[in-house]
Motif scaffolding. Structure first.
Motif, PDB file in Angstrom:
ATOM      1  N   GLN A  34       5.895  -0.122  -9.709  1.00 24.72           N
ATOM      2  CA  GLN A  34       4.696   0.095  -8.917  1.00 24.72           C
ATOM      3  C   GLN A  34       4.957   0.007  -7.414  1.00 24.72           C
ATOM      4  O   GLN A  34       4.429   0.810  -6.638  1.00 24.72           O
ATOM      5  CB  GLN A  34       3.615  -0.917  -9.302  1.00 24.72           C
ATOM      6  N   ALA A  35       5.750  -0.971  -6.971  1.00 20.38           N
ATOM      7  CA  ALA A  35       5.918  -1.198  -5.535  1.00 20.38           C
ATOM      8  C   ALA A  35       6.444   0.018  -4.773  1.00 20.38           C
ATOM      9  O   ALA A  35       5.898   0.352  -3.708  1.00 20.38           O
ATOM     10  CB  ALA A  35       6.816  -2.410  -5.303  1.00 20.38           C
ATOM     11  N   PRO A  36       7.484   0.729  -5.254  1.00 13.78           N
ATOM     12  CA  PRO A  36       7.941   1.895  -4.489  1.00 13.78           C
ATOM     13  C   PRO A  36       6.858   2.947  -4.300  1.00 13.78           C
ATOM     14  O   PRO A  36       6.746   3.550  -3.222  1.00 13.78           O
ATOM     15  CB  PRO A  36       9.097   2.438  -5.343  1.00 13.78           C
ATOM     16  N   ALA A  37       6.049   3.166  -5.341  1.00 15.25           N
ATOM     17  CA  ALA A  37       4.972   4.146  -5.233  1.00 15.25           C
ATOM     18  C   ALA A  37       3.881   3.672  -4.270  1.00 15.25           C
ATOM     19  O   ALA A  37       3.298   4.461  -3.526  1.00 15.25           O
ATOM     20  CB  ALA A  37       4.374   4.407  -6.616  1.00 15.25           C
ATOM     21  N   GLU A  38       3.603   2.377  -4.267  1.00 14.97           N
ATOM     22  CA  GLU A  38       2.577   1.829  -3.379  1.00 14.97           C
ATOM     23  C   GLU A  38       3.022   1.888  -1.919  1.00 14.97           C
ATOM     24  O   GLU A  38       2.239   2.218  -1.029  1.00 14.97           O
ATOM     25  CB  GLU A  38       2.291   0.372  -3.763  1.00 14.97           C
ATOM     26  N   PRO A  43       7.090   1.338   6.279  1.00 10.81           N
ATOM     27  CA  PRO A  43       8.424   0.790   6.573  1.00 10.81           C
ATOM     28  C   PRO A  43       8.830  -0.375   5.672  1.00 10.81           C
ATOM     29  O   PRO A  43       9.126  -1.469   6.145  1.00 10.81           O
ATOM     30  CB  PRO A  43       8.285   0.340   8.031  1.00 10.81           C
ATOM     31  N   GLY A  44       8.788  -0.155   4.366  1.00 12.74           N
ATOM     32  CA  GLY A  44       9.304  -1.165   3.453  1.00 12.74           C
ATOM     33  C   GLY A  44       8.303  -2.170   2.945  1.00 12.74           C
ATOM     34  O   GLY A  44       8.674  -3.076   2.202  1.00 12.74           O
ATOM     35  N   TYR A  45       7.019  -2.053   3.317  1.00 15.72           N
ATOM     36  CA  TYR A  45       6.004  -2.958   2.794  1.00 15.72           C
ATOM     37  C   TYR A  45       4.635  -2.296   2.931  1.00 15.72           C
ATOM     38  O   TYR A  45       4.461  -1.320   3.664  1.00 15.72           O
ATOM     39  CB  TYR A  45       6.012  -4.297   3.530  1.00 15.72           C
ATOM     40  N   CYS A  46       3.658  -2.837   2.213  1.00 14.48           N
ATOM     41  CA  CYS A  46       2.284  -2.357   2.380  1.00 14.48           C
ATOM     42  C   CYS A  46       1.315  -3.428   1.931  1.00 14.48           C
ATOM     43  O   CYS A  46       1.652  -4.302   1.134  1.00 14.48           O
ATOM     44  CB  CYS A  46       2.047  -1.063   1.601  1.00 14.48           C
ATOM     45  N   TYR A  47       0.085  -3.354   2.470  1.00 13.80           N
ATOM     46  CA  TYR A  47      -0.995  -4.276   2.121  1.00 13.80           C
ATOM     47  C   TYR A  47      -1.976  -3.584   1.182  1.00 13.80           C
ATOM     48  O   TYR A  47      -2.388  -2.439   1.430  1.00 13.80           O
ATOM     49  CB  TYR A  47      -1.743  -4.725   3.373  1.00 13.80           C
ATOM     50  N   GLY A  48      -2.355  -4.293   0.120  1.00 15.14           N
ATOM     51  CA  GLY A  48      -3.337  -3.748  -0.807  1.00 15.14           C
ATOM     52  C   GLY A  48      -4.669  -3.506  -0.131  1.00 15.14           C
ATOM     53  O   GLY A  48      -5.160  -4.346   0.619  1.00 15.14           O
ATOM     54  N   GLY A  49      -5.265  -2.353  -0.389  1.00  6.84           N
ATOM     55  CA  GLY A  49      -6.555  -2.010   0.181  1.00  6.84           C
ATOM     56  C   GLY A  49      -6.485  -1.390   1.556  1.00  6.84           C
ATOM     57  O   GLY A  49      -7.506  -0.914   2.073  1.00  6.84           O
ATOM     58  N   THR A  53      -0.663   2.883  -1.103  1.00  3.08           N
ATOM     59  CA  THR A  53      -1.148   4.227  -1.424  1.00  3.08           C
ATOM     60  C   THR A  53      -2.312   4.229  -2.404  1.00  3.08           C
ATOM     61  O   THR A  53      -2.925   5.268  -2.623  1.00  3.08           O
ATOM     62  CB  THR A  53      -0.005   5.071  -2.017  1.00  3.08           C
ATOM     63  N   GLY A  54      -2.585   3.084  -3.031  1.00  5.97           N
ATOM     64  CA  GLY A  54      -3.735   3.019  -3.922  1.00  5.97           C
ATOM     65  C   GLY A  54      -3.398   3.095  -5.402  1.00  5.97           C
ATOM     66  O   GLY A  54      -4.289   3.173  -6.235  1.00  5.97           O
ATOM     67  N   VAL A  55      -2.106   3.077  -5.755  1.00  6.51           N
ATOM     68  CA  VAL A  55      -1.730   3.017  -7.168  1.00  6.51           C
ATOM     69  C   VAL A  55      -2.305   1.731  -7.757  1.00  6.51           C
ATOM     70  O   VAL A  55      -2.125   0.647  -7.194  1.00  6.51           O
ATOM     71  CB  VAL A  55      -0.195   3.044  -7.322  1.00  6.51           C
ATOM     72  N   ASP A  56      -3.019   1.828  -8.865  1.00 10.45           N
ATOM     73  CA  ASP A  56      -3.747   0.654  -9.361  1.00 10.45           C
ATOM     74  C   ASP A  56      -3.311   0.201 -10.756  1.00 10.45           C
ATOM     75  O   ASP A  56      -4.076  -0.463 -11.452  1.00 10.45           O
ATOM     76  CB  ASP A  56      -5.249   0.928  -9.364  1.00 10.45           C
ATOM     77  N   ASP A  57      -2.098   0.544 -11.156  1.00  8.55           N
ATOM     78  CA  ASP A  57      -1.680   0.158 -12.503  1.00  8.55           C
ATOM     79  C   ASP A  57      -0.210  -0.260 -12.472  1.00  8.55           C
ATOM     80  O   ASP A  57       0.627   0.505 -11.979  1.00  8.55           O
ATOM     81  CB  ASP A  57      -1.858   1.340 -13.458  1.00  8.55           C
ATOM     82  N   TYR A  67       3.151  -5.502  -1.338  1.00  8.40           N
ATOM     83  CA  TYR A  67       4.474  -5.299  -1.927  1.00  8.40           C
ATOM     84  C   TYR A  67       5.497  -5.070  -0.820  1.00  8.40           C
ATOM     85  O   TYR A  67       5.165  -4.542   0.254  1.00  8.40           O
ATOM     86  CB  TYR A  67       4.455  -4.106  -2.882  1.00  8.40           C
ATOM     87  N   GLN A  68       6.732  -5.439  -1.096  1.00  4.18           N
ATOM     88  CA  GLN A  68       7.761  -5.387  -0.070  1.00  4.18           C
ATOM     89  C   GLN A  68       9.111  -5.054  -0.687  1.00  4.18           C
ATOM     90  O   GLN A  68       9.396  -5.428  -1.830  1.00  4.18           O
ATOM     91  CB  GLN A  68       7.834  -6.745   0.640  1.00  4.18           C
ATOM     92  N   LYS A  69       9.952  -4.369   0.080  1.00  2.94           N
ATOM     93  CA  LYS A  69      11.330  -4.130  -0.306  1.00  2.94           C
ATOM     94  C   LYS A  69      12.215  -5.154   0.399  1.00  2.94           C
ATOM     95  O   LYS A  69      11.995  -5.472   1.570  1.00  2.94           O
ATOM     96  CB  LYS A  69      11.764  -2.714   0.068  1.00  2.94           C
ATOM     97  N   GLU A  70      13.222  -5.651  -0.324  1.00  2.00           N
ATOM     98  CA  GLU A  70      13.998  -6.762   0.206  1.00  2.00           C
ATOM     99  C   GLU A  70      14.748  -6.438   1.495  1.00  2.00           C
ATOM    100  O   GLU A  70      14.987  -7.337   2.309  1.00  2.00           O
ATOM    101  CB  GLU A  70      14.989  -7.273  -0.846  1.00  2.00           C
ATOM    102  N   ASP A  71      15.129  -5.173   1.722  1.00  2.00           N
ATOM    103  CA  ASP A  71      15.899  -4.828   2.917  1.00  2.00           C
ATOM    104  C   ASP A  71      15.066  -4.039   3.927  1.00  2.00           C
ATOM    105  O   ASP A  71      15.604  -3.261   4.716  1.00  2.00           O
ATOM    106  CB  ASP A  71      17.150  -4.039   2.534  1.00  2.00           C
ATOM    107  N   ASN A  72      13.755  -4.230   3.937  1.00  3.37           N
ATOM    108  CA  ASN A  72      12.916  -3.499   4.893  1.00  3.37           C
ATOM    109  C   ASN A  72      13.227  -3.954   6.322  1.00  3.37           C
ATOM    110  O   ASN A  72      13.745  -5.046   6.549  1.00  3.37           O
ATOM    111  CB  ASN A  72      11.441  -3.699   4.566  1.00  3.37           C
TER     112      ASN A  72
END
Length: 225
Positions: A34-38, A43-49, A53-57, A67-72
């Motif tokens: 889910q995290a890569p799609a979200e 730049p390697g992270y995003c906040y819900g809402g 991107t709004g992927v909800d499953d 969600y975050q990527k470890e090397d962002n």
């Protein structure tokens, strides 16, 4: 070690050994699908809402969770042993999942928790958080700044097969930008002794008691000089 004592130790270990493998009822517990799609083009992270991107499953992040990527490059990331991605909960943020129990019994949630590394003195990993099942707190803890991913286990709880449950990792506000990282979330059968196991325990403790009594009988009472 005396044979009886050794036998009792083996029985005790068997009684409280893990009851079985992890159950696959929590979906994408390592956030690798889910995290890569979200995150998308962020730049390697995003906040819900907001920036996700709004992927909800199957997970939903809200109000400071994401969600975050470890090397962002935007945040100082933390290396995770479970893939490349993980969730974060900041202040009162949360990440949540609903799941249907496929087995009845006593379970725990195993997961990894880490604390955000420092960045120019603005942010910390000194975060407070709770784990909730259907709104009930089953675990509470705190992370520290720069803490590496560390194994955590909730208190045991009961599930009934076929019932729908809500699992939430929820931050407790204690200052701006205090962030905990969550990864490798798994539902596991709790190590609760069955009635037959209790019988084995009693047998083991009985063997210990018998050994102690025999030793006393061999030594006998001490003589006064």
């Amino acid at each position: 070690m005396n044979k009886a004592l050794a036998f009792a130790s083996i029985l005790t270990f068997a009684a409280f050994a893990p009851a079985g493998p992890a159950f696959a009822q929590i979906l994408d517990g390592s956030f690798e699908q889910q995290a890569p799609a979200e995150i998308g083009a962020n730049p390697g992270y995003c906040y819900g809402g907001t920036t996700c991107t709004g992927v909800d499953d199957p997970w939903e992040a809200a109000s400071g969770g994401g969600y975050q990527k470890e090397d962002n490059v935007a945040w100082p990331g933390t290396e995770t042993p479970a893939g490349e991605y993980y969730a974060f909960i900041q202040n009162g943020g949360s990440v949540n999942q609903q799941f249907t129990a496929t087995d009845s019994g006593t379970f725990v949630i195993d997961f990894l928790a880490a604390g955000r590394p420092p960045r120019d003195g603005c942010c910390t990993g000194n975060a407070l958080y709770e784990v909730l099942l259907d709104g009930n707190v089953i675990f509470s803890d705190a992370t520290t700044t720069g803490q590496l991913f560390t194994a955590r286990t909730t208190n045991p709880f009961e599930l009934i097969s076929g019932n729908l449950y809500s699992l939430s990792f929820h931050g407790i506000p204690n200052g701006p930008d205090n962030t905990a990282y969550i990864d490798d979330v798994r539902l596991t059968a709790a190590a609760v002794p069955e009635p037959s196991t209790w019988a084995m325990l009693l047998l083991g403790f009985g063997a210990v008691g018998l050994t102690v009594r025999r030793r006393k009988a061999v030594v006998g009472p001490r003589q006064l000089a």
